[in-house]
Design a protein around this motif. Structure first.
Motif, PDB file in Angstrom:
ATOM      1  N   MET A   1       4.948   0.849   9.047  1.00 11.76           N
ATOM      2  CA  MET A   1       4.651  -0.778   8.608  1.00 11.76           C
ATOM      3  C   MET A   1       3.205  -0.955   7.914  1.00 11.76           C
ATOM      4  O   MET A   1       2.367  -1.766   7.543  1.00 11.76           O
ATOM      5  CB  MET A   1       4.877  -1.303   9.434  1.00 11.76           C
ATOM      6  CG  MET A   1       4.981  -2.523   9.624  1.00 11.76           C
ATOM      7  SD  MET A   1       5.887  -3.954   8.922  1.00 11.76           S
ATOM      8  CE  MET A   1       5.266  -5.224   9.598  1.00 11.76           C
ATOM      9  N   GLU A   2       2.447   0.115   9.239  1.00 11.45           N
ATOM     10  CA  GLU A   2       0.714   0.546   8.872  1.00 11.45           C
ATOM     11  C   GLU A   2       0.451   0.525   7.556  1.00 11.45           C
ATOM     12  O   GLU A   2      -0.796  -0.161   7.040  1.00 11.45           O
ATOM     13  CB  GLU A   2       0.390   0.883  10.058  1.00 11.45           C
ATOM     14  CG  GLU A   2       1.030   1.072  11.137  1.00 11.45           C
ATOM     15  CD  GLU A   2       0.834   2.470  11.697  1.00 11.45           C
ATOM     16  OE1 GLU A   2       0.973   3.775  11.045  1.00 11.45           O
ATOM     17  OE2 GLU A   2       1.609   2.658  13.163  1.00 11.45           O
ATOM     18  N   ILE A   3       0.986   1.157   6.511  1.00 13.43           N
ATOM     19  CA  ILE A   3       0.619   1.474   5.253  1.00 13.43           C
ATOM     20  C   ILE A   3       0.874  -0.002   4.240  1.00 13.43           C
ATOM     21  O   ILE A   3       0.041  -0.055   3.490  1.00 13.43           O
ATOM     22  CB  ILE A   3       1.417   1.688   4.317  1.00 13.43           C
ATOM     23  CG1 ILE A   3       0.780   2.748   3.085  1.00 13.43           C
ATOM     24  CG2 ILE A   3       2.709   1.925   4.427  1.00 13.43           C
ATOM     25  CD1 ILE A   3      -0.218   3.362   2.896  1.00 13.43           C
ATOM     26  N   VAL A   4       1.956  -0.926   4.817  1.00 17.14           N
ATOM     27  CA  VAL A   4       2.010  -1.900   4.091  1.00 17.14           C
ATOM     28  C   VAL A   4       0.815  -2.809   4.452  1.00 17.14           C
ATOM     29  O   VAL A   4       0.225  -3.566   3.353  1.00 17.14           O
ATOM     30  CB  VAL A   4       3.101  -2.062   3.866  1.00 17.14           C
ATOM     31  CG1 VAL A   4       3.405  -4.076   4.279  1.00 17.14           C
ATOM     32  CG2 VAL A   4       4.855  -2.328   3.586  1.00 17.14           C
ATOM     33  N   ILE A   5       0.341  -3.316   5.964  1.00 17.02           N
ATOM     34  CA  ILE A   5      -0.847  -3.760   6.632  1.00 17.02           C
ATOM     35  C   ILE A   5      -2.243  -3.381   5.764  1.00 17.02           C
ATOM     36  O   ILE A   5      -3.010  -3.668   4.885  1.00 17.02           O
ATOM     37  CB  ILE A   5      -0.919  -3.767   8.266  1.00 17.02           C
ATOM     38  CG1 ILE A   5       0.598  -4.515   8.403  1.00 17.02           C
ATOM     39  CG2 ILE A   5      -1.739  -4.527   8.283  1.00 17.02           C
ATOM     40  CD1 ILE A   5       0.651  -4.375   9.988  1.00 17.02           C
ATOM     41  N   ALA A   6      -1.774  -2.296   5.579  1.00 16.19           N
ATOM     42  CA  ALA A   6      -3.997  -1.486   4.551  1.00 16.19           C
ATOM     43  C   ALA A   6      -3.487  -2.095   2.749  1.00 16.19           C
ATOM     44  O   ALA A   6      -4.852  -2.476   3.198  1.00 16.19           O
ATOM     45  CB  ALA A   6      -3.660  -0.047   5.117  1.00 16.19           C
ATOM     46  N   LEU A   7      -2.165  -1.904   2.739  1.00 11.81           N
ATOM     47  CA  LEU A   7      -2.428  -2.081   1.087  1.00 11.81           C
ATOM     48  C   LEU A   7      -2.456  -3.788   1.492  1.00 11.81           C
ATOM     49  O   LEU A   7      -3.121  -4.314   0.223  1.00 11.81           O
ATOM     50  CB  LEU A   7      -0.782  -2.071   0.307  1.00 11.81           C
ATOM     51  CG  LEU A   7      -0.388  -0.489   0.464  1.00 11.81           C
ATOM     52  CD1 LEU A   7       0.832  -0.567   0.085  1.00 11.81           C
ATOM     53  CD2 LEU A   7      -1.315   0.146  -0.671  1.00 11.81           C
ATOM     54  N   ALA A   8      -2.073  -4.673   2.161  1.00 10.92           N
ATOM     55  CA  ALA A   8      -1.920  -5.937   2.075  1.00 10.92           C
ATOM     56  C   ALA A   8      -3.630  -6.132   1.820  1.00 10.92           C
ATOM     57  O   ALA A   8      -4.281  -7.289   1.477  1.00 10.92           O
ATOM     58  CB  ALA A   8      -0.963  -6.738   2.797  1.00 10.92           C
ATOM     59  N   PHE A   9      -3.984  -5.732   3.293  1.00  8.81           N
ATOM     60  CA  PHE A   9      -5.830  -6.125   3.400  1.00  8.81           C
ATOM     61  C   PHE A   9      -6.477  -5.193   2.634  1.00  8.81           C
ATOM     62  O   PHE A   9      -7.500  -6.009   1.911  1.00  8.81           O
ATOM     63  CB  PHE A   9      -5.780  -4.396   4.939  1.00  8.81           C
ATOM     64  CG  PHE A   9      -7.442  -5.218   5.007  1.00  8.81           C
ATOM     65  CD1 PHE A   9      -8.230  -6.035   5.602  1.00  8.81           C
ATOM     66  CD2 PHE A   9      -8.127  -4.393   4.737  1.00  8.81           C
ATOM     67  CE1 PHE A   9      -9.397  -6.359   6.097  1.00  8.81           C
ATOM     68  CE2 PHE A   9      -9.659  -4.530   5.108  1.00  8.81           C
ATOM     69  CZ  PHE A   9     -10.066  -4.951   5.544  1.00  8.81           C
ATOM     70  N   ALA A  10      -6.248  -3.905   1.937  1.00  6.68           N
ATOM     71  CA  ALA A  10      -6.563  -4.009   0.895  1.00  6.68           C
ATOM     72  C   ALA A  10      -6.473  -4.798  -0.626  1.00  6.68           C
ATOM     73  O   ALA A  10      -7.607  -5.498  -1.032  1.00  6.68           O
ATOM     74  CB  ALA A  10      -6.402  -2.676  -0.242  1.00  6.68           C
ATOM     75  N   ALA A  11      -5.544  -5.714  -0.566  1.00  9.80           N
ATOM     76  CA  ALA A  11      -5.336  -6.439  -2.116  1.00  9.80           C
ATOM     77  C   ALA A  11      -5.938  -7.897  -1.900  1.00  9.80           C
ATOM     78  O   ALA A  11      -6.769  -8.269  -2.552  1.00  9.80           O
ATOM     79  CB  ALA A  11      -4.127  -7.151  -2.029  1.00  9.80           C
ATOM     80  N   VAL A  12      -6.061  -8.018   0.088  1.00  8.23           N
ATOM     81  CA  VAL A  12      -6.844  -8.975  -0.050  1.00  8.23           C
ATOM     82  C   VAL A  12      -8.346  -9.254  -0.135  1.00  8.23           C
ATOM     83  O   VAL A  12      -9.377 -10.096  -0.522  1.00  8.23           O
ATOM     84  CB  VAL A  12      -7.104 -10.076   1.465  1.00  8.23           C
ATOM     85  CG1 VAL A  12      -7.828 -10.579   2.238  1.00  8.23           C
ATOM     86  CG2 VAL A  12      -5.571 -10.455   1.678  1.00  8.23           C
TER      87      VAL A  12
END
Length: 58
Positions: A1-12
Motif C-alpha cells: 500500500m505504501e508503494i501506491v501512496i508513493a507513486l501517487a505522491f510522485a505523480a502529483v
C-alpha cells in the motif's frame, strides 16, 4: 500500500511542477513545452566558442 501512496505522491508532484513551469512559460520566463527550444545553430557563436574551436594558430 505504501508503494501506491508513493507513486501517487510522485505523480502529483510531477503534475504540479509541470503546471508551475507552464505558468512561468506563459509569463515569458522560460521555454518549457509550448514554445519549444531555440535553434542554436542559427545563433551567433560567442568568443569562447571561437577560442575553443580547432583552428591552427599563427
Amino acid at each position: 500500500m505504501e508503494i501506491v501512496i508513493a507513486l501517487a505522491f510522485a505523480a502529483v508532484v510531477l503534475f504540479g511542477a509541470d503546471r508551475v513551469l507552464l505558468w512561468m512559460e506563459s509569463r515569458g520566463h522560460i521555454h518549457w513545452r509550448r514554445k519549444g527550444r531555440k535553434d542554436l545553430s542559427a545563433e551567433p557563436t560567442t568568443e569562447l566558442d571561437s577560442m575553443l574551436s580547432e583552428q591552427p594558430h599563427r
